[in-house]
Write an enzyme that holds these catalytic residues in place. Structure first.
Site, short mmCIF file in Angstrom:
data_model
loop_
_atom_site.label_atom_id
_atom_site.label_comp_id
_atom_site.label_asym_id
_atom_site.label_seq_id
_atom_site.Cartn_x
_atom_site.Cartn_y
_atom_site.Cartn_z
N LYS A 52 0.94 -1.34 0.01
CA LYS A 52 0.00 -0.12 -0.08
C LYS A 52 0.94 1.40 -0.04
O LYS A 52 1.90 1.18 0.81
CB LYS A 52 -0.85 0.21 1.29
CG LYS A 52 -2.15 1.03 1.36
CD LYS A 52 -2.62 0.81 2.59
CE LYS A 52 -3.69 2.09 2.68
NZ LYS A 52 -4.72 1.77 3.82
N SER A 127 -9.91 1.82 3.03
CA SER A 127 -9.08 2.65 2.18
C SER A 127 -7.67 1.71 1.31
O SER A 127 -7.17 2.41 0.38
CB SER A 127 -8.05 3.76 2.81
OG SER A 127 -7.30 3.17 3.92
N SER A 151 -10.00 -0.40 7.22
CA SER A 151 -9.42 -0.38 5.78
C SER A 151 -8.72 -1.63 5.28
O SER A 151 -8.33 -1.59 4.22
CB SER A 151 -8.36 0.96 5.68
OG SER A 151 -9.36 1.86 5.51
N1 GLN Z 1 -13.01 4.34 6.48
C1 GLN Z 1 -12.73 4.82 7.57
C2 GLN Z 1 -12.24 6.32 7.25
O1 GLN Z 1 -12.29 6.79 6.40
C3 GLN Z 1 -11.49 3.82 8.07
C4 GLN Z 1 -10.17 4.10 7.05
C5 GLN Z 1 -9.02 3.28 7.57
O2 GLN Z 1 -9.16 2.43 8.33
N2 GLN Z 1 -8.01 3.65 7.16
O3 GLN Z 1 -11.60 6.81 8.32
#
Ligand code: GLN
Length: 447
Positions: A52, A127, A151
């Site tokens: 990532k 994400s 995410s």
């Molecule tokens: N969807 C959540 C956010 O927007 C979690 C994102 C994540 O785990 N990085 O913060």
């Protein structure tokens, strides 16, 4: 070479990679060959993977999918990157993601959305959407992701793969660009629990360069994979099967729970009474930490810098306005607000108190059961653009994943079926602190 060719063919459609590292990949493959020729061996030696684009890599750009870091090359590599390289893995490139890991659909990326390989009109989740799509499409066998509020698990569910968010402190955050430091945790994403275990074995270790790294971080995640599930106590939280859960997801997860019972588990209903407060708690705490962490991107040191400026304040303002996308700016504003004098007690402090209650819910539950099982997401992959106009509907995509991060416990998502329209459905396993190996064991027996 085969995978690089496959990436070349499929990435224009999927947009899973931000950077394809052809030259460095071929060089490290040659190096792995040389190590093998010398008689060296290791379970990951010579195997391809991708990171990532939130993990710093010394010889490639690290963008965090932001214009702010479009031209950033880190002066060092993340501990996770170093460890997997030392194990002989061949990194094929850097994967697309939501900007600074803020999002649930991979649509906040400065480099454009990732498309779900099962249906390219659908989002892959976020994400870590690039990681999930790349693994699901067979561009790489394994990838790294990070999970602050879901995410790793949410995109794994939406793309039909397996991913685990380890216990907080298991995997070093050194060189992993910070979003919300008390919640962020890196982990593996792969096609099976066994592959996740293999990768996590190499990722997890105590790291003195991360002050929140746990001294007992390392473990042998492969050893217990085959243990039978006889006598396993499974808890099913009522709160995870209420309003808002798609009926097809509910049915597939129920079938998954039945399957665990057939494998020898005893299933009982449990309560996590504070889970309904998890999303609102998270959206105070995560933006608060983000507003602090992202203050380092000031346009002066190593980020996007605006040129038409009049003075230093103007430089900060314009560089940050131009460099950050709308969702990141929204989080910074919310975070600065909840931390500001006069609101700190009402929001930030209150949210920390609710966080303790959520942690307490899990402590009570794990006195009775070994594993908690439920859906990973309220629905399957949704259409690109479908939730963009309404940030709150997007935030609800993480309604079942967020409490885990607030508590710091490990959780895994694995495929448990498909919708009638052919989209994958994910089932989530949650465990007590440092029960990562048990979650991998349960998932492996299930698979
Ligand atoms: N969807 C959540 C956010 O927007 C979690 C994102 C994540 O785990 N990085 O913060």
């Amino acid at each position: 070479e085969t995978l690089l060719q496959r990436i070349h063919t499929l990435n224009p459609q999927l947009n899973a990679f931000i950077t394809v590292a052809e030259a460095t990949a071929l060089a490290s493959a040659a190096e792995a060959d040389a190590r093998l020729a010398k008689g060296e061996s290791g379970p990951l030696l010579g195997l391809p993977m991708a990171h990532k684009d939130i993990f710093c890599t010394a010889d490639l750009p690290t963008t965090c999918a932001s214009k702010m870091l479009e031209n950033f090359v880190a002066p060092y590599s993340a501990t996770v990157v170093e460890r997997l390289a030392a194990a002989g893995m061949v990194m094929l490139g850097k994967l697309n993601m939501d900007e600074f890991a803020m999002g649930s659909s991979n649509e906040t990326s400065y480099f454009g959305p990732v498309h779900n390989p099962w249906n390219v009109d659908m989002v892959p989740g976020g994400s870590s959407g690039g990681s999930a799509a790349a693994v699901a499409a067979g561009l790489v066998p394994v990838a790294t992701g990070t999970d602050t509020g879901g995410s790793i698990r949410q995109p794994a569910a939406l793309c039909g793969i397996t991913g685990i968010k380890p216990t907080y402190g298991r995997v070093s955050r050194f060189g992993m660009i910070a979003f919300a430091s008390s919640l962020d945790q890196g982990g593996p994403m792969a096609r099976s629990a066994e592959d996740c275990a293999l990768l996590l074995d190499a990722m997890a270790a105590h790291d003195p360069r991360d002050s929140t790294s746990h001294p007992a971080a390392a473990s042998d995640f492969l050893r217990g994979l085959d243990r039978p599930l006889q006598g396993l106590r499974v808890g099913v939280p009522e709160e995870f099967f209420g309003e808002g859960l798609d009926p097809e997801v509910a049915a597939a997860v129920q079938a998954g729970i039945d399957q665990l019972a057939k494998l020898g588990a005893s299933v009982q209903s449990i309560r996590l009474p504070n889970n309904p407060h998890a999303v609102s708690t998270y959206y105070v705490l995560a933006p608060a930490e983000a507003s602090s962490n992202l203050s380092r991107f000031d346009g002066v040191r190593y980020t996007h810098r605006s040129h038409a400026v009049e003075n230093l304040d103007d430089l900060y303002r314009k560089s940050r306005y131009e460099g950050f996308g709308a969702e990141v700016r929204r989080r910074i504003l919310v975070g600065a607000y909840v931390l500001s004098a006069g609101y700190y007690d009402a929001y930030y402090l209150k949210a920390q108190q609710v966080r303790s209650l959520i942690r307490e819910d899990f402590r009570r539950a794990f006195a009775e059961v070994d594993v908690i099982v439920g859906p990973t997401t309220p629905g399957p992959a949704f259409g690109l653009g479908a939730k963009n106009a309404d940030p709150v509907s997007m935030y609800l995509a993480d309604i079942y994943t967020i409490a885990v991060n607030l508590a710091g416990i490990p959780a895994l998502s694995m495929p448990c079926g498909f919708t009638r329209s052919g989209l994958p459905i994910g089932m989530q396993l949650m465990g007590d602190y440092f029960a990562d190996d048990l979650l991998l064991n349960v998932a492996h027996r299930y698979q």
